[in-house]
Scaffold this motif. Structure first.
Motif, PDB file in Angstrom:
ATOM      1  N   ASN A   1       0.890  -1.297  -0.163  1.00 28.69           N
ATOM      2  CA  ASN A   1      -0.125   0.075   0.049  1.00 28.69           C
ATOM      3  C   ASN A   1       0.934   1.339  -0.131  1.00 28.69           C
ATOM      4  O   ASN A   1       0.640   2.173  -0.702  1.00 28.69           O
ATOM      5  CB  ASN A   1      -0.629   0.147   1.271  1.00 28.69           C
ATOM      6  CG  ASN A   1      -2.049  -0.930   0.885  1.00 28.69           C
ATOM      7  OD1 ASN A   1      -2.423  -1.342   0.035  1.00 28.69           O
ATOM      8  ND2 ASN A   1      -2.739  -1.029   2.254  1.00 28.69           N
ATOM      9  N   ASN A   2       1.734   1.160   0.682  1.00 29.32           N
ATOM     10  CA  ASN A   2       2.749   2.380   1.016  1.00 29.32           C
ATOM     11  C   ASN A   2       3.498   2.574  -0.520  1.00 29.32           C
ATOM     12  O   ASN A   2       4.119   3.770  -0.910  1.00 29.32           O
ATOM     13  CB  ASN A   2       3.827   2.042   2.015  1.00 29.32           C
ATOM     14  CG  ASN A   2       3.164   2.267   3.367  1.00 29.32           C
ATOM     15  OD1 ASN A   2       2.349   2.909   3.441  1.00 29.32           O
ATOM     16  ND2 ASN A   2       3.903   1.753   4.450  1.00 29.32           N
ATOM     17  N   GLN A   3       3.667   1.649  -1.262  1.00 30.76           N
ATOM     18  CA  GLN A   3       4.532   1.625  -2.721  1.00 30.76           C
ATOM     19  C   GLN A   3       3.180   2.200  -3.642  1.00 30.76           C
ATOM     20  O   GLN A   3       3.677   2.142  -4.894  1.00 30.76           O
ATOM     21  CB  GLN A   3       5.029   0.298  -2.897  1.00 30.76           C
ATOM     22  CG  GLN A   3       6.219  -0.117  -2.039  1.00 30.76           C
ATOM     23  CD  GLN A   3       6.674  -1.578  -2.292  1.00 30.76           C
ATOM     24  OE1 GLN A   3       7.008  -2.362  -1.347  1.00 30.76           O
ATOM     25  NE2 GLN A   3       6.466  -2.042  -3.381  1.00 30.76           N
ATOM     26  N   GLY A   4       2.062   2.118  -3.238  1.00 25.76           N
ATOM     27  CA  GLY A   4       1.093   2.583  -4.189  1.00 25.76           C
ATOM     28  C   GLY A   4       0.219   1.406  -4.901  1.00 25.76           C
ATOM     29  O   GLY A   4      -0.469   1.582  -5.964  1.00 25.76           O
ATOM     30  N   VAL A   5       0.674   0.176  -4.512  1.00 26.75           N
ATOM     31  CA  VAL A   5       0.358  -1.168  -5.387  1.00 26.75           C
ATOM     32  C   VAL A   5      -1.323  -1.534  -4.871  1.00 26.75           C
ATOM     33  O   VAL A   5      -1.392  -1.395  -3.739  1.00 26.75           O
ATOM     34  CB  VAL A   5       1.264  -2.368  -4.792  1.00 26.75           C
ATOM     35  CG1 VAL A   5       0.932  -3.463  -5.656  1.00 26.75           C
ATOM     36  CG2 VAL A   5       2.539  -1.908  -5.405  1.00 26.75           C
ATOM     37  N   LYS A   6      -1.924  -1.715  -5.901  1.00 25.68           N
ATOM     38  CA  LYS A   6      -3.159  -2.293  -5.361  1.00 25.68           C
ATOM     39  C   LYS A   6      -3.060  -3.952  -5.164  1.00 25.68           C
ATOM     40  O   LYS A   6      -2.699  -4.605  -5.871  1.00 25.68           O
ATOM     41  CB  LYS A   6      -4.229  -2.264  -6.853  1.00 25.68           C
ATOM     42  CG  LYS A   6      -4.779  -0.729  -6.896  1.00 25.68           C
ATOM     43  CD  LYS A   6      -5.638  -0.774  -8.035  1.00 25.68           C
ATOM     44  CE  LYS A   6      -6.177   0.729  -8.252  1.00 25.68           C
ATOM     45  NZ  LYS A   6      -5.104   1.599  -8.671  1.00 25.68           N
ATOM     46  N   VAL A   7      -3.794  -4.222  -3.969  1.00 30.11           N
ATOM     47  CA  VAL A   7      -3.381  -5.515  -3.367  1.00 30.11           C
ATOM     48  C   VAL A   7      -4.901  -6.468  -3.303  1.00 30.11           C
ATOM     49  O   VAL A   7      -5.896  -5.865  -2.611  1.00 30.11           O
ATOM     50  CB  VAL A   7      -2.856  -5.712  -2.338  1.00 30.11           C
ATOM     51  CG1 VAL A   7      -2.354  -7.086  -1.741  1.00 30.11           C
ATOM     52  CG2 VAL A   7      -1.414  -4.912  -2.382  1.00 30.11           C
ATOM     53  N   PHE A   8      -4.769  -7.334  -4.136  1.00 30.72           N
ATOM     54  CA  PHE A   8      -6.089  -8.379  -3.949  1.00 30.72           C
ATOM     55  C   PHE A   8      -5.825  -9.457  -3.090  1.00 30.72           C
ATOM     56  O   PHE A   8      -4.402 -10.090  -3.282  1.00 30.72           O
ATOM     57  CB  PHE A   8      -6.400  -8.939  -5.442  1.00 30.72           C
ATOM     58  CG  PHE A   8      -7.129  -7.902  -6.454  1.00 30.72           C
ATOM     59  CD1 PHE A   8      -8.237  -8.197  -6.955  1.00 30.72           C
ATOM     60  CD2 PHE A   8      -6.298  -6.435  -6.628  1.00 30.72           C
ATOM     61  CE1 PHE A   8      -9.001  -7.292  -7.851  1.00 30.72           C
ATOM     62  CE2 PHE A   8      -7.090  -5.728  -7.808  1.00 30.72           C
ATOM     63  CZ  PHE A   8      -8.438  -6.195  -8.102  1.00 30.72           C
ATOM     64  N   VAL A   9      -6.573  -9.910  -2.323  1.00 32.61           N
ATOM     65  CA  VAL A   9      -6.154 -10.866  -1.282  1.00 32.61           C
ATOM     66  C   VAL A   9      -7.215 -11.848  -1.301  1.00 32.61           C
ATOM     67  O   VAL A   9      -8.365 -11.674  -1.176  1.00 32.61           O
ATOM     68  CB  VAL A   9      -5.991 -10.606   0.138  1.00 32.61           C
ATOM     69  CG1 VAL A   9      -5.438 -11.717   1.129  1.00 32.61           C
ATOM     70  CG2 VAL A   9      -5.005  -9.341   0.106  1.00 32.61           C
ATOM     71  N   ASP A  10      -6.929 -13.356  -1.567  1.00 26.28           N
ATOM     72  CA  ASP A  10      -7.664 -14.247  -1.813  1.00 26.28           C
ATOM     73  C   ASP A  10      -7.332 -15.415  -0.610  1.00 26.28           C
ATOM     74  O   ASP A  10      -6.539 -16.363  -0.765  1.00 26.28           O
ATOM     75  CB  ASP A  10      -7.999 -14.822  -2.874  1.00 26.28           C
ATOM     76  CG  ASP A  10      -9.202 -15.849  -2.760  1.00 26.28           C
ATOM     77  OD1 ASP A  10     -10.088 -16.168  -1.849  1.00 26.28           O
ATOM     78  OD2 ASP A  10      -9.285 -16.662  -3.959  1.00 26.28           O
ATOM     79  N   THR A  11      -7.755 -15.209   0.656  1.00 23.43           N
ATOM     80  CA  THR A  11      -7.409 -16.294   1.540  1.00 23.43           C
ATOM     81  C   THR A  11      -8.258 -16.318   2.869  1.00 23.43           C
ATOM     82  O   THR A  11      -9.472 -15.888   2.554  1.00 23.43           O
ATOM     83  CB  THR A  11      -5.971 -15.742   2.350  1.00 23.43           C
ATOM     84  OG1 THR A  11      -5.375 -16.850   2.979  1.00 23.43           O
ATOM     85  CG2 THR A  11      -6.166 -14.543   2.988  1.00 23.43           C
ATOM     86  N   SER A  12      -8.126 -17.184   3.756  1.00 23.39           N
ATOM     87  CA  SER A  12      -8.888 -17.254   4.895  1.00 23.39           C
ATOM     88  C   SER A  12      -8.570 -17.514   6.236  1.00 23.39           C
ATOM     89  O   SER A  12      -7.347 -17.361   6.532  1.00 23.39           O
ATOM     90  CB  SER A  12      -9.850 -18.616   4.447  1.00 23.39           C
ATOM     91  OG  SER A  12      -9.020 -19.613   4.274  1.00 23.39           O
ATOM     92  N   GLY A  13      -9.406 -17.651   7.160  1.00 23.18           N
ATOM     93  CA  GLY A  13      -8.918 -17.759   8.452  1.00 23.18           C
ATOM     94  C   GLY A  13      -8.154 -16.814   9.367  1.00 23.18           C
ATOM     95  O   GLY A  13      -8.347 -15.604   9.007  1.00 23.18           O
ATOM     96  N   LYS A  14      -6.977 -17.030   9.883  1.00 15.51           N
ATOM     97  CA  LYS A  14      -6.401 -16.103  10.646  1.00 15.51           C
ATOM     98  C   LYS A  14      -5.561 -14.888   9.542  1.00 15.51           C
ATOM     99  O   LYS A  14      -5.398 -13.682   9.811  1.00 15.51           O
ATOM    100  CB  LYS A  14      -5.105 -16.789  11.309  1.00 15.51           C
ATOM    101  CG  LYS A  14      -4.567 -15.689  12.460  1.00 15.51           C
ATOM    102  CD  LYS A  14      -5.515 -15.328  13.583  1.00 15.51           C
ATOM    103  CE  LYS A  14      -4.733 -14.466  14.771  1.00 15.51           C
ATOM    104  NZ  LYS A  14      -5.799 -14.013  15.521  1.00 15.51           N
ATOM    105  N   ALA A  15      -5.079 -15.563   8.527  1.00  8.01           N
ATOM    106  CA  ALA A  15      -4.666 -14.676   7.482  1.00  8.01           C
ATOM    107  C   ALA A  15      -5.579 -13.596   7.012  1.00  8.01           C
ATOM    108  O   ALA A  15      -5.201 -12.226   7.072  1.00  8.01           O
ATOM    109  CB  ALA A  15      -3.884 -15.355   6.325  1.00  8.01           C
ATOM    110  N   LEU A  16      -6.828 -13.790   6.758  1.00  5.11           N
ATOM    111  CA  LEU A  16      -7.705 -13.068   6.307  1.00  5.11           C
ATOM    112  C   LEU A  16      -7.964 -11.857   7.437  1.00  5.11           C
ATOM    113  O   LEU A  16      -8.186 -10.656   7.149  1.00  5.11           O
ATOM    114  CB  LEU A  16      -8.973 -13.744   5.812  1.00  5.11           C
ATOM    115  CG  LEU A  16     -10.180 -12.570   5.579  1.00  5.11           C
ATOM    116  CD1 LEU A  16      -9.822 -11.986   4.445  1.00  5.11           C
ATOM    117  CD2 LEU A  16     -11.458 -13.797   5.126  1.00  5.11           C
TER     118      LEU A  16
END
Length: 303
Positions: free
Chosen positions: A152-167
């Motif tokens: 985010n600090n680098q300006g990159v758009k981040v898509f995340v597809d995970t679950s549990g604690k990581a989510l």
């Protein structure tokens, strides 16, 4: 450029047989192998739709060689980090029901991790990253959260597809996009979610916490997309479920392909739903022609 990250890839071994008899010798009627992993699947679907990406992650051993050879043959760019251990093998059995036996993850050391992080450190606001799948036990459980904040600090758009604690851990650092299914959203919010109406307040709360796009899937009952501006619902097209493996990855890839191509949000949502459904109705990933056909059967409306 789009980059997909698969920390825990696998050589997927698919086996089909009429009946699985526990405790007996079973003989398959057919089988096949594939380079597996959620990020790799996203890259695979993007490539089929004409959008190039670079697959990142860790591979090792003869199974890692197979994954590298397969994605190269499919025309997918990659820059995997080589590790000492063998990439795991996941066995997926289709009989009366679908069952999976996932192999153990290889050890990933600090040097391997730094090498991958150096790749991510080079990305800019012109780039998009998809972090998909589980985090291997040898890596910090909050790794995705650390990376999302940094990217985010680098300006990159981040898509995340995970679950549990990581989510759970990525929500405070405000990823651009998440795609929980209804069960993952229920676990995340410690609530009972059976309908889209049940999901609405929880999806809104996630947006209020800074997640820009929350796409919640309900299998054959459609999907919900929440943003600051709107709550959208899309129906699921009609079809015969043949394969649930990879449908969520195809949904992410379809949305990302359309969004990256400059489509309006509603159109990207519609395309993501068609992409996931085409895969669910196929024995492998859905063909582009089927995605475009199914798009016409999906209506998106505000709630």
């Amino acid at each position: 450029m789009i980059y997909t990250v698969t920390l825990n890839p696998a050589m997927d071994y698919y086996v089909s047989l009429p009946t699985l008899e526990i405790g007996h010798v079973n003989r398959s009627t057919n089988d096949r192998k594939a380079a597996g992993g959620k990020g790799i699947n996203v890259s695979r679907v993007l490539k089929a739709y004409g959008t190039q990406s670079t697959a990142l992650g860790f591979i090792g051993g003869f199974t890692g060689d197979y994954i590298h050879a397969t994605v190269t043959e499919e025309g997918i760019q990659s820059n995997f980090v080589r590790i000492n251990g063998d990439t795991r093998i996941n066995v997926k059995v289709k009989a009366e029901d679908e069952s999976e036996i996932n192999g153990c993850s290889p050890e990933i050391n600090d040097v391997d991790l730094r090498t991958l992080e150096e790749q991510l450190n080079q990305l800019t606001a012109e780039d998009t990253v998809v972090l998909a799948g589980s985090i291997p036990p040898s890596l910090p459980s909050n790794l995705y959260a650390t990376w999302v904040e940094r990217l985010n600090n680098q300006g990159v758009k981040v898509f995340v597809d995970t679950s549990g604690k990581a989510l759970e851990q990525i929500i405070p650092v405000k990823p651009f996009f998440i795609k929980p299914n209804q069960h993952e959203l229920a676990e995340l919010t410690n609530s009972v979610i059976e309908t889209k109406e049940d999901a609405i307040p929880h999806a809104k709360a996630l947006v209020e916490q800074g997640v820009e796009h929350v796409l919640v899937t309900f299998a054959g009952d459609g999907a919900l997309l929440a943003t600051k501006e709107s709550i959208l619902f899309a129906n699921a097209p009609k079809g015969n479920l043949l394969n649930s493996v990879g449908a969520g990855d195809a949904t992410v890839a379809g949305f990302l392909h359309a969004y990256h191509s400059g489509a309006e949000l509603i159109d990207a949502f519609q395309y993501g739903m068609a992409s996931g459904s085409a895969t669910a109705f196929s024995l492998s990933f859905g063909e582009l022609a089927e995605v475009e056909r199914l798009t016409k059967e999906i209506s998106v409306h505000s709630i």
